[in-house]
Write an enzyme that holds these catalytic residues in place. Structure first.
Site, short mmCIF file in Angstrom:
data_model
loop_
_atom_site.label_atom_id
_atom_site.label_comp_id
_atom_site.label_asym_id
_atom_site.label_seq_id
_atom_site.Cartn_x
_atom_site.Cartn_y
_atom_site.Cartn_z
N GLU A 85 1.64 -6.34 -9.61
CA GLU A 85 2.75 -5.77 -8.84
C GLU A 85 3.92 -5.52 -9.80
OE1 GLU A 85 4.98 -4.05 -6.55
OE2 GLU A 85 3.14 -4.72 -5.55
N ASP A 112 2.16 -2.68 -14.51
CA ASP A 112 1.38 -1.59 -13.95
C ASP A 112 -0.10 -1.96 -14.06
OD1 ASP A 112 0.05 0.75 -13.37
OD2 ASP A 112 1.15 1.99 -14.80
N ASP A 135 1.48 4.43 -3.14
CA ASP A 135 2.40 5.51 -2.82
C ASP A 135 1.61 6.78 -2.56
OD1 ASP A 135 4.98 4.32 -2.97
OD2 ASP A 135 4.77 4.20 -5.14
N ASP A 171 -2.65 4.96 4.87
CA ASP A 171 -2.33 5.46 6.20
C ASP A 171 -1.89 6.93 6.13
OD1 ASP A 171 0.09 4.93 4.90
OD2 ASP A 171 1.16 4.59 6.79
N PHE A 206 2.85 -2.90 4.91
CA PHE A 206 3.00 -1.44 4.88
C PHE A 206 2.13 -0.79 5.94
CE2 PHE A 206 4.45 -2.31 0.49
CZ PHE A 206 5.64 -1.59 0.52
N GLU A 207 0.96 -1.37 6.18
CA GLU A 207 0.06 -0.83 7.19
C GLU A 207 0.69 -0.89 8.58
OE1 GLU A 207 -4.63 -1.42 8.52
OE2 GLU A 207 -3.67 -2.78 7.10
#
Length: 225
Positions: A85, A112, A135, A171, A206-207
């Site tokens: 992360e 990364d 992203d 998503d 986030f979902e």
């Protein structure tokens, strides 16, 4: 270490750096415990030295605030997880959870994950790579920044053991279609036609946001031949 010559792909950043604040508890967790669980980005991945056993290792690229990472690690203690992360608040939250739950099968990489996979992971090392809700870069001119592209898929294939898995979730339906296209086109993978969320993958933070907005979630799962 001399990883096999997999094309690194376009030199563009696939994530957006975000600012965030950390509470005192997470700051204290970082100060007191990070040294026990941190993987330095300039060191090669040595699974046995890192985890102290020969259990399979999964790399999670973009662990966010770590909610799903913690649940999956706790549910599968015989699987080691390296969570990558770039946002320090996420690292702090995940570290706090590791300590509170007493987990021994999670390590943290504040870097990364794609770069680490390219430069520091030997071929045929990982049992799995997870990319949950990266992203989406929805604008056409930004599609080149998407993490899951042919070069990335080839890189993952090289670093996975036979039978290892690449598991992506998004998503953003156009991105899901791209994932299916590029993973399905790589002869190293067998693509699972089912795009529903497996019962063993928890719903991420986030979902939930995407679901609240009426987005459709796709899980794209493939196995290394």
């Amino acid at each position: 270490m001399s990883p096999s010559p997999v094309p690194p792909g376009p030199p563009v950043q696939s994530f957006k750096l975000r600012r965030g604040r950390m509470g005192v508890v997470r700051q204290e967790a970082l100060a007191e415990h990070l040294g026990r669980f941190e993987v330095r980005p300039d060191t090669d991945l040595d699974p046995r030295a890192l985890f102290g056993d020969d259990n399979p290792v999964v790399l999670e690229i973009g662990s966010g605030m770590g909610d799903a990472t913690l649940e999956m690690a706790q549910a599968a203690p015989d699987v080691n997880v390296l969570a990558a992360e770039v946002h320090t608040p996420g690292i702090g939250a995940l570290l706090q959870g590791i300590v509170e739950r007493g987990l021994t099968n999670v390590r943290l990489l504040e870097a990364d994950g794609r770069a680490y996979l390219t430069e520091r992971v030997r071929p045929a090392t990982l049992a799995g790579v997870r990319v949950y809700f990266p992203d989406p870069w929805p604008k056409a001119r930004h599609h080149k920044r998407r993490l899951v592209n042919p070069a990335f898929v080839a890189l993952v294939a090289d670093r996975l053991v036979a039978g290892g898995t690449l598991h992506c979730a998004t998503d953003w339906e156009p991105y899901a279609e791209q994932m299916v296209e590029v993973i399905g086109a790589d002869p190293a993978f067998t693509l699972d036609p089912d795009r529903s969320r497996p019962s063993w993958r928890p719903v991420t933070r986030f979902e939930r946001r995407g679901l609240d907005l009426g987005h459709v979630v796709n899980d794209v799962l493939a196995r290394r031949r």
